[in-house]
Structures are given as structure tokens and as C-alpha cells.
Design an enzyme around this catalytic site. Sequence first.
Site, mmCIF file in Angstrom:
data_model
loop_
_atom_site.group_PDB
_atom_site.id
_atom_site.type_symbol
_atom_site.label_atom_id
_atom_site.label_comp_id
_atom_site.label_asym_id
_atom_site.label_seq_id
_atom_site.Cartn_x
_atom_site.Cartn_y
_atom_site.Cartn_z
ATOM 1 C CG HIS A 72 27.813 -74.256 127.581
ATOM 2 N ND1 HIS A 72 28.676 -75.141 127.010
ATOM 3 C CD2 HIS A 72 28.411 -73.045 127.482
ATOM 4 C CE1 HIS A 72 29.753 -74.506 126.578
ATOM 5 N NE2 HIS A 72 29.616 -73.232 126.867
ATOM 6 C CE1 TYR A 197 30.765 -82.793 130.728
ATOM 7 C CE2 TYR A 197 32.123 -84.003 132.284
ATOM 8 C CZ TYR A 197 31.360 -82.899 131.973
ATOM 9 O OH TYR A 197 31.187 -81.904 132.913
ATOM 10 N N PRO A 289 35.699 -83.998 140.131
ATOM 11 C CG PRO A 289 37.524 -83.251 138.903
ATOM 12 C CD PRO A 289 37.150 -84.155 140.023
ATOM 13 C CE LYS A 293 25.725 -81.068 140.014
ATOM 14 N NZ LYS A 293 25.587 -79.979 139.075
ATOM 15 C CE1 TYR A 381 28.001 -81.746 133.711
ATOM 16 C CE2 TYR A 381 26.953 -79.721 132.950
ATOM 17 C CZ TYR A 381 28.084 -80.510 133.115
ATOM 18 O OH TYR A 381 29.301 -80.033 132.691
HETATM 19 C C1 PHB Z 1 36.077 -76.955 133.655
HETATM 20 O O1 PHB Z 1 35.764 -76.240 132.695
HETATM 21 O O2 PHB Z 1 37.074 -76.688 134.345
HETATM 22 C C2 PHB Z 1 35.276 -78.159 133.992
HETATM 23 C C3 PHB Z 1 34.122 -78.415 133.267
HETATM 24 C C4 PHB Z 1 33.361 -79.540 133.558
HETATM 25 C C5 PHB Z 1 33.764 -80.399 134.564
HETATM 26 C C6 PHB Z 1 34.915 -80.141 135.291
HETATM 27 C C7 PHB Z 1 35.673 -79.023 135.003
HETATM 28 O O3 PHB Z 1 33.030 -81.515 134.816
#
Ligand code: PHB
Length: 391
Positions: A72, A197, A289, A293, A381
Site C-alpha cells: 500500500h 480511517y 492499534p 505499530k 506510519y
Molecule cells: C488491520 O488491518 O487489522 C489494521 C489496520 C490498520 C490499523 C489497525 C489494524 O491501524
Amino acid sequence: MRTQVGIIGAGPAGLLLSHLLHLRGIESVVLERRSREYVERRVRAGVLEQGTVDTLVEAGVGERLKREGLPHHGIELRYGGAGHRIAFERLVPGRSITVYGQQEVVKDLIAARLAAGGDVRFEVDDVALHDIDTDRPYLTFGGERLDCDVIAGCDGFHGVSRASIPEGVLTEYRRDYPFAWLGILARVKPSSEELIYARTERGFALHSMRSPEISRFYLQVAPDEDLEAWPDERIWAELRARLETVPGFTLATGDIVERGITPMRGFVAEPMQHGRLFLAGDAAHIVPPTGAKGLNLAVADVRVLTEALARFFADGSTEALDGYSRACLPRVWRAQHFSWWMTTLLHTFESDDAYARRLQTSYLDYVTSSEAAGTTLAENYVGLPYEEETS
Ligand code: PHB
Ligand code: APR
């Protein structure tokens, strides 16, 4: 029984440590409380930093990751009726992330350890640590005794390792958030090519994925939320309400194949070592989460610990081992801050007044319009280079 490094926990931290030590000719035994099936099925996060991918590939466990992992080059921040892309290829050229489930990493590592004749024991009860402040520490479990030169506590936040350090040695820092994440895995093609997000007045939502057929979603919910109160229809209705906020976006739905609720907290124990016991991964620190990280930090710890152990077993020098915690903590705290920042930027806090909401919007506008602010998000990130924390 005797080994060089006794490792408690077969999560990503313990398994990768065992594998990297093996590549350096150092023996270990991994003791895991759960069954192999359980750890291979446990669904966790799924975003790997470039450095994590490189580490796994260099260690010879990246074959399936390279084949099935999804590279990505950006993420979307969705709020106020519009989507805004954080473009990694422009802001942090040459650096990206790979979406690959943590349990897939665990499966690959277990397969590699077993193929190399590694000693990984599952369903091991009552692991206890002894004499960790001497140079002859040992572990006991199910009536057996394992003598070690060093013990690695890779047994997660609720493990026995950190709890075995005498009172008064550790300083613990923690932040509990007034919400949790309800996460689901669904058999449905992702509705977006990149992670979304989403910040809304109803709370935060995240659209992620695992493969072209499997999507992963999270919803901000109350900290004491009851999963029973969330039948499938309610989960999809809430995801739609929080994600279908931009023109032309429709959320595809499907069968929910896994679900769970995760508390949100930040935690760091300092130092990450005592005597001959070294803590790595979630045993030493956890992050909410939002910044993805957790797994990446575990890998960074294990890299540092491997180097320090290689020096120790080569010439008996404890200098690098003594510096383990000092070498890891700057990255740990950077991740704590980044995860707190992402969480604060995107979630609804009941305590927030209208002024605080306006500040949140202003910061989101800044991050999505300023090159400098966008780069701050992007470089954290995708993950900061390893050299910075070890030099
Ligand atoms: C996930 O795909 O489980 C995932 C992706 C991004 C995050 C947290 C979890 O910030
Ligand atoms: N004895 C033996 N094993 C134990 C014990 C114990 N007393 N307590 C816990 N364990 C095992 C758990 O069953 C688990 O398999 O230790 C392992 C710890 O693994 P993880 O929780 O996955 O932690 P870690 O390897 O540090 O990986 C960090 O995991 O929690 C996620 O988001 C986090 O992605 C991050 C990653």
C-alpha cells in the site's frame, strides 16, 4: 534440560527471536501456553512496515508474504464529508507498508522453526521464572526444568515474565482510553483499495483488508461494550453510517467470519530488562492499534535483542545486553506518541466539548493539506528507519 535462550511466548516476538537466533547459531526453546491452532488463528492487526517486511524477507520467512502481502502506498483520512489521501509515494518516496495478517506471520514463523528442527512447545502450563537476577536463570513448567543463559519474556501484556520482576524495579506508564474497538473479519471484497480511517460524529471506523476476498473493519465502541449487543445487521448498519459519508461510496457487506473487542491502551514498562530477563514486544509495551505499530515494535525489539545476544554468546560481553532497553525505548516512545496522536485525532471523546472538536477538525485539515504535517503522519506510519534508534 538446558538451552542458551529460554523464550516464553510464541507470538511474533518469541518466534522471530527464536528464528533470528537460530540463524546466528544460537539455541533456544520456545514455551507457549496456547495450542498451535490457537496462535495460528488468533486474528490481530495486519500492517507491516517496510523494515518489518525487510526483516522477515532477510530472515528467509518472507516468501508467502511477498506473494500474498498487499503493498500500500497511501491511506485515506475520511471526515467532514470528504476523503483525503495521505500519499506515501509523494511524502516519503520509496517507503510503503504491506497489509498481511499477523497470524499469517505467525504461521510462517512456526513453519520455519519446525522445518529447521526448532524446539517450540505448545500448551505448556505453569511457566515460572527463577533466579533471573543471577547468571544461571531457569524456567520450570509442567514438572520440567529448563536451565538457560538468558530468558526472553515474549509473552504479551498478560504474561508471566514482566510479573516476575521484583516490585520496585520497573516504572510503568499507562494510558487507558475511554473506548474500545470492535473488530470483524468479513468474507467480502474490500470496498476501497486503500485503508480508510474515518472520523465521524458517531465515532471512529476503519476499513482495512486481508486479501481481495477478505475485508477487516473496526468500530469505536464503549470500553465495556457487550459483543452480544452487536448482531451482524447492527455492525453493518453502523459501518455504513460511519463510512458511507462521501459521495459515491457504497460499502459492500458479506459474512462475518470473526469478531472481537479490543481495549485501547498505551503502556510502557521501563527498563525492559532485569538481570538475565529481557522483555520484548507486548510484554514490555502496548499501543492503541490506531497507528498499527504493535507488531512492528515487537520486530524492532527482537532485532536489537538478537544483536545483543549474538555479541554476548560470541565473547561473553554484556555491554550490548546492558544497553538493550536504552536502545529500544526511543522507538517505543515514538510509537506511543504516534499511536496516541492518531487515536486523539480520529476518535470521539465524550469529554470533548465543541471547542475540542473544532481543534480536531483543524488538525485533520492541517495534516491533509500541509506537506510538512502530512509527512509527519506518513513517515511515522511507514516506520522510521532502524539506524536512528540504535546509533
Ligand atoms: C488491520 O488491518 O487489522 C489494521 C489496520 C490498520 C490499523 C489497525 C489494524 O491501524
Ligand atoms: N506462558 C507461556 N506463554 C504465554 C504466557 C505464559 N504464562 N502468557 C502468554 N503467553 C503467550 C500468549 O499465548 C501469546 O501467544 O505469549 C504470546 C504473546 O504473543 P503476542 O500477544 O502476540 O505478543 P508479541 O509476540 O509481543 O507480539 C506483539 O501482538 O498483541 C499483538 O498488537 C500486538 O501486534 C502486536 C504483537
